[in-house]
Design an enzyme around this catalytic site. Sequence first.
Site, PDB file in Angstrom:
ATOM      1  N   GLY A 163       0.554  -1.238   0.136  1.00 11.75           N
ATOM      2  CA  GLY A 163       0.031   0.022  -0.069  1.00 11.75           C
ATOM      3  C   GLY A 163       0.808   1.220  -0.067  1.00 11.75           C
ATOM      4  N   ASN A 183       1.215   3.037  -2.345  1.00 15.91           N
ATOM      5  CA  ASN A 183       0.499   4.215  -3.324  1.00 15.91           C
ATOM      6  C   ASN A 183      -0.630   4.573  -2.738  1.00 15.91           C
ATOM      7  OD1 ASN A 183       1.355   4.147  -6.423  1.00 15.91           O
ATOM      8  ND2 ASN A 183       1.934   2.069  -5.971  1.00 15.91           N
ATOM      9  N   LYS A 187     -17.027 -15.253  -8.112  1.00 14.94           N
ATOM     10  CA  LYS A 187     -16.614 -13.875  -8.218  1.00 14.94           C
ATOM     11  C   LYS A 187     -17.773 -12.845  -7.922  1.00 14.94           C
ATOM     12  CE  LYS A 187     -13.474 -11.262 -10.747  1.00 14.94           C
ATOM     13  NZ  LYS A 187     -11.928 -11.398 -11.090  1.00 14.94           N
ATOM     14  N   ARG A 240      -5.913  -8.833  -8.470  1.00 11.77           N
ATOM     15  CA  ARG A 240      -7.242  -9.424  -9.017  1.00 11.77           C
ATOM     16  C   ARG A 240      -7.785  -8.797 -10.063  1.00 11.77           C
ATOM     17  NH1 ARG A 240      -9.357 -13.364  -5.582  1.00 11.77           N
ATOM     18  NH2 ARG A 240      -7.771 -13.242  -3.694  1.00 11.77           N
ATOM     19  N   LEU A 241      -8.265  -9.426 -11.116  1.00  9.15           N
ATOM     20  CA  LEU A 241      -8.865  -9.081 -12.393  1.00  9.15           C
ATOM     21  C   LEU A 241     -10.187  -8.697 -11.815  1.00  9.15           C
ATOM     22  CD1 LEU A 241      -7.735  -8.688 -15.223  1.00  9.15           C
ATOM     23  CD2 LEU A 241      -8.947 -10.801 -15.838  1.00  9.15           C
ATOM     24  N   ASN A 270      -6.381   2.292 -12.376  1.00 12.50           N
ATOM     25  CA  ASN A 270      -5.194   1.311 -11.972  1.00 12.50           C
ATOM     26  C   ASN A 270      -4.041   2.024 -12.205  1.00 12.50           C
ATOM     27  OD1 ASN A 270      -3.887  -1.173 -11.062  1.00 12.50           O
ATOM     28  ND2 ASN A 270      -3.758  -1.857 -13.218  1.00 12.50           N
ATOM     29  N   HIS A 297       0.238   0.798 -13.026  1.00  9.68           N
ATOM     30  CA  HIS A 297       0.987  -0.430 -13.585  1.00  9.68           C
ATOM     31  C   HIS A 297       2.372  -0.142 -13.748  1.00  9.68           C
ATOM     32  CE1 HIS A 297       1.403  -4.223 -15.161  1.00  9.68           C
ATOM     33  NE2 HIS A 297       2.345  -3.737 -16.005  1.00  9.68           N
TER      34      HIS A 297
HETATM   35  C1  GRF Z   1       2.653  -0.990  -7.714  1.00 14.81           C
HETATM   36  O1  GRF Z   1       4.087  -1.033  -8.245  1.00 14.81           O
HETATM   37  C2  GRF Z   1       1.594  -0.997  -8.847  1.00 14.81           C
HETATM   38  O2  GRF Z   1       2.340  -0.226 -10.061  1.00 14.81           O
HETATM   39  C3  GRF Z   1       1.280  -2.344  -9.150  1.00 14.81           C
HETATM   40  O3  GRF Z   1       1.261  -2.891  -7.749  1.00 14.81           O
HETATM   41  C4  GRF Z   1       2.256  -2.103  -7.064  1.00 14.81           C
HETATM   42  C5  GRF Z   1       1.758  -1.888  -5.707  1.00 14.81           C
HETATM   43  O4  GRF Z   1       2.514  -1.327  -4.810  1.00 14.81           O
HETATM   44  N1  GRF Z   1      -0.083  -2.397  -9.741  1.00 14.81           N
HETATM   45  P1  GRF Z   1       2.146  -0.623  -3.442  1.00 14.81           P
HETATM   46  O5  GRF Z   1       1.249  -1.848  -2.733  1.00 14.81           O
HETATM   47  O6  GRF Z   1       1.286   0.432  -3.866  1.00 14.81           O
HETATM   48  O7  GRF Z   1       3.190  -0.361  -2.523  1.00 14.81           O
END
Ligand code: GRF
Length: 279
Positions: A71, A73, A124, A150-151, A166, A168
Amino acid sequence: MKGGIASARRESEDLRSILRAVYQKGGGRGLHIRGEERTGWFIVRRQMSEDSGSAGDMSLLCLGILASGSGTNLQAIIDSVERGDVPARVGVVVSDTAGAQALERAKRHDIPHFHVDPEAFSSKESYEAALLSILGREGVELVVLAGYLRLVGKGLLTAYPGRILNIHPSLLPAFPGLGAVGQAIGYGVKVTGVTVHIVDEGLDTGPVILQEAVEVREGDTEETLLERLHIVEHRLYPEAIRLIAENRLVLEGRRVSILPPGERVKTNPGSATPTAARN
Ligand code: GRF
């Protein structure tokens, strides 16, 4: 959006009564439930400190964050919101993983947080109906995936059309899916990066909102490269959320245009674009 949530709830009368019981027990927003509520459907946790009762500024865009892991982000988004950089509030954090650090981070900031165990559901659809009940109850307008492994299924996509984001760790469409950083190093690219995109039914295939390149240096390992990618992620994700909160994104086909500061899309009712996220 409301219709989607309502129909998901209708599909699951049992789930609705479980949630009603959970909320009634704690008295709604600001409720104090400690420990674990175990039901036949799922395990739900919600913990808030005794002095937290504020619902926050309801005029702010309400975010629901789904996270499976550390977490970082999520933390960057919380910090941006708390600094006032992003006109939004984190309404709820939900994790599919018991003990995810993301839940601890939410707890530290007195944000409602739930663990919903996918293994406790037969499908799901019923798992996502549980998520939708929580997101709907908290008034979530924009769903933010922050390391959610998860998708996303039809239930969430239908309830939040164009309103799920999202992030990535690659320049999509290169290196989608798990292990994007390792894939980039293994392929030998000299530049990779970060993408923030709208979620659709594919794996990392939705319309791109923001991208930023990150150089791959000689001798980079997954760890060293990920460290630099994270620095970019933690700036880019709040920035994308701010653009949506300010109604500055226009989606045409799969192209996302960004309006200059001060300009905003007015109202666009019924649109499946993120510009309608606040309407
Ligand atoms: C990040 O690198 C993001 O790009 C990917 O999953 C990772 C999550 O990292 N989708 P965090 O849990 O936010 O540290």
